[in-house]
Design an enzyme around this catalytic site. Sequence first.
Site, mmCIF file in Angstrom:
data_model
loop_
_atom_site.group_PDB
_atom_site.id
_atom_site.type_symbol
_atom_site.label_atom_id
_atom_site.label_comp_id
_atom_site.label_asym_id
_atom_site.label_seq_id
_atom_site.Cartn_x
_atom_site.Cartn_y
_atom_site.Cartn_z
ATOM 1 N N GLU A 16 -23.988 57.572 -4.929
ATOM 2 C CA GLU A 16 -25.756 57.847 -4.589
ATOM 3 C C GLU A 16 -25.422 59.631 -3.510
ATOM 4 O O GLU A 16 -24.758 58.713 -2.028
ATOM 5 C CB GLU A 16 -27.149 56.919 -4.005
ATOM 6 C CG GLU A 16 -28.280 57.537 -3.798
ATOM 7 C CD GLU A 16 -28.984 57.141 -3.050
ATOM 8 O OE1 GLU A 16 -28.318 56.091 -2.522
ATOM 9 O OE2 GLU A 16 -29.615 57.717 -2.176
ATOM 10 N N CYS A 70 -32.643 58.579 2.769
ATOM 11 C CA CYS A 70 -32.508 59.199 0.672
ATOM 12 C C CYS A 70 -34.043 60.307 -0.129
ATOM 13 O O CYS A 70 -34.172 61.090 -1.138
ATOM 14 C CB CYS A 70 -31.306 57.957 0.090
ATOM 15 S SG CYS A 70 -31.959 57.448 -0.367
#
Lengths: 486, 486
Positions: free
Chosen positions: B229, B266
Amino acid sequence: MIPETTHEELDTVLTRAAEAAEPFGALAPADRARLLNAVADALDAAAAELVPLAIAESNLSEGRLTGELKRTTFQLRMFAEVLDEGRYLEATIDRADPDFALGPKPDLRRVQLPIGPVLVFAASNFPFAFSVAGGDTASALAAGCPVVLKAHPGHPELSVRTGEVIVEALRAAGAPEGAFAVVLGVETGTRALTDERVKAASFTGSVPGGRALFDIAAQRPKPIPFFGELGSLNPVFVTPAALEERGAELAQGYVTSFSGNAGQLCTKPGVLLLPAGHGLDEELAAATRNVGPHRLLNERLHGGYCDRRAAVTSVPGVRVLAEGSAPGDAAEGATPTLLETSAETLLAHRDELLEEVFGPLSVVVTYGSEEELLEVAAALEGNLTATVQHAEDETTDLARLLGVLRERAGRVLCNGWPTGVSPSPAMQHGGPYPSTTDARFTSVGTAAIDRFLRPVTFQNTPQELLPRPLRDDNPWGVPQAVHGPR
Amino acid sequence: MIPETTHEELDTVLTRAAEAAEPFGALAPADRARLLNAVADALDAAAAELVPLAIAESNLSEGRLTGELKRTTFQLRMFAEVLDEGRYLEATIDRADPDFALGPKPDLRRVQLPIGPVLVFAASNFPFAFSVAGGDTASALAAGCPVVLKAHPGHPELSVRTGEVIVEALRAAGAPEGAFAVVLGVETGTRALTDERVKAASFTGSVPGGRALFDIAAQRPKPIPFFGELGSLNPVFVTPAALEERGAELAQGYVTSFSGNAGQLCTKPGVLLLPAGHGLDEELAAATRNVGPHRLLNERLHGGYCDRRAAVTSVPGVRVLAEGSAPGDAAEGATPTLLETSAETLLAHRDELLEEVFGPLSVVVTYGSEEELLEVAAALEGNLTATVQHAEDETTDLARLLGVLRERAGRVLCNGWPTGVSPSPAMQHGGPYPSTTDARFTSVGTAAIDRFLRPVTFQNTPQELLPRPLRDDNPWGVPQAVHGPR
């Protein structure tokens, strides 16, 4: 001579595929099912034209190719049923939950969407079932992905003609333009693989070829999923009890399995583990000599086969049970070759003996003890299949053997032969590297569609803006897994 | 100063993980569920010790970290429920069918097996929930995979102590030795990633760091799945109708979302698309100035943030709405910075403005027309999330906008903020590159377990040799999908 696709033509194909992605992916599953069935019908109707083309370009028999075309259209219709059933969408609904343990939870709905245009590299050894209209094409189209099919150079005329049948069937059935196209040329394939419009790729072929393409896909600025089916040894382990119970039957079955279609199957058994002193040498040799010559798919493969055969045969400690032929003139065809060696030699020469030989050659390997059998099993690289031939009453620790094999194969068989791969929901055709580049997926069976889907979650999205599988009124009637408070 | 793991220590850890793979993977789901619950209980019990360690090493608040630990143990217990439920095994049974259309079909049974030892690279920004005991660890352990956890250098003491709590809880609950271990050091991580005993890896962090590790995983002799990620812009699109309906509320909500936890999430919204002439400049600036200073996670990140902030601020056509601070002394903390520019400028400076800034900075982007809004949407790289703020009565073509966004994000939100990611069955935390390296999988929610499983099919296998989920008597009581004749 069919010309290769030019850069300009490829660009047009990719543009059309990218443009088709949205409308093709947005079709109701029932509508895409209708398209798949239309393609299947058109291919069946063209059998009398396509099968002779396939014979001429592949040297495979009419019976085999007629059966393979039937398998191909079966697969297209199978994916139509997958669409009608709708479970592949994995529609999941978490209703909003103000009392969620970690604080109020919004309404979340997750569905599988098509990944985008898929580049399929066709295989040589199945001119229908793993080629232009094969399982990769069928599963990608079913997922809602336009397909750019890179034809295998081994059967260009068949590829082009099959492509025309598909395109015409799709057009007549109302598919968006650009949902399917055939392109030709090695460089065309690698060029397409680096193009940003391509969102996934699949391949069936050799380890070096597949690895080279995998590397290209992984090294793109934006890497894409690459599903390569490369090489597999497909070992068969015979226990002492199975040998005693049905040795002669096993000898014949094995020869039939490894020599069929001139050994040009991805699940051809490459080694047969037999207890030392098995006493089947003559039966194995006779059965092998009984198989007539078969032309390999093309001259390149014939040459590669002759080289590998020479290399394996010359390993010290390998002896010939049935010499077979690998003539300089590919047109003469090859008769199968059967070799024999010991487990000790196999383990000492892994690079030569544990690597696939594509063609009608296999190696009988004798083992002296159960420990040695397990040692060979543990030495295996990744495989599509691993087979155990056992008896009802066994002293061999089968649980231990199967435990080792399932770590090294995608399919573990008992008392059968690995050739013959049923396209069905429980099939797994994909194992650890190098048998495939991604063992989490299969290229045969209904689960093959999963390769070309990507989940997207919609949060607090109004009903009319949700993809249909996620709506409360469920207009397509797909299975929905619903969680949270009602 | 905690020393880095030596080569010898790493080798021991990997050997133990490889040895633990079989017994740990063979545990009944209920037994692994018990282990996960034991780890959750132990972490909850250690909260008074762990949270202060986390505060000292991350500069995050006690409230945030207490909540994050709660989330972490919730996730462990959630995967225990996934195990109890058993659907993750995807047990599929095709009964033998002598009348199958393509010839007699054998008995085929397919189940998901653990992929083997998993290397987890912990994140800096969630010292609990995406770190040692985070979602990657929880989902890999749930799948039956031993975990080698490469600690993030930002919180070494917390990592080691959390690891001790986990190891002790697993031991006390009877887990095989070696099912979990923490290792330290950048070179340790890359060394482990190239080790053949590691069968998959996951990562949460920056684009350059994640891409470097992805490349290592892909270039191994035997490539392994790598779930990275990386970076995400998380754009928010406000329609004119939404602006008119609740402009001030949106201004406040956006500032809260982008500045919370010093923008180190994020899913932090990096750009807010507002209609030109929106009239919210003062409200946005005031809300931003209202947020106090917050120390970033560590000095390295602080330095990186200052550099990116300077680069984005100096793009011609970008003006400052709220200047915020990025002091030379990281200990002073940063106050949030809010910039403004036009869609035209954004599109002309994509490299600077469409790339994530990790930290408390966001950019308001004004658009002049719906076409321009769609142009920005179409210019986006892959994202974890994309958000639309709309009104009940809309003139904007939301279907068209959402159609563009869902191709570029893993989660599409309406009338919410992207920060806050519910761990639940319908969550998708993973989008097109560079937001993740494999958009087909999620790192948050129950589906995260799918990353660490590999299907294997058993053909004609005697009942007593089948994995338990595939047996007719179904001793674990898992869901079985059964096909073919009864």
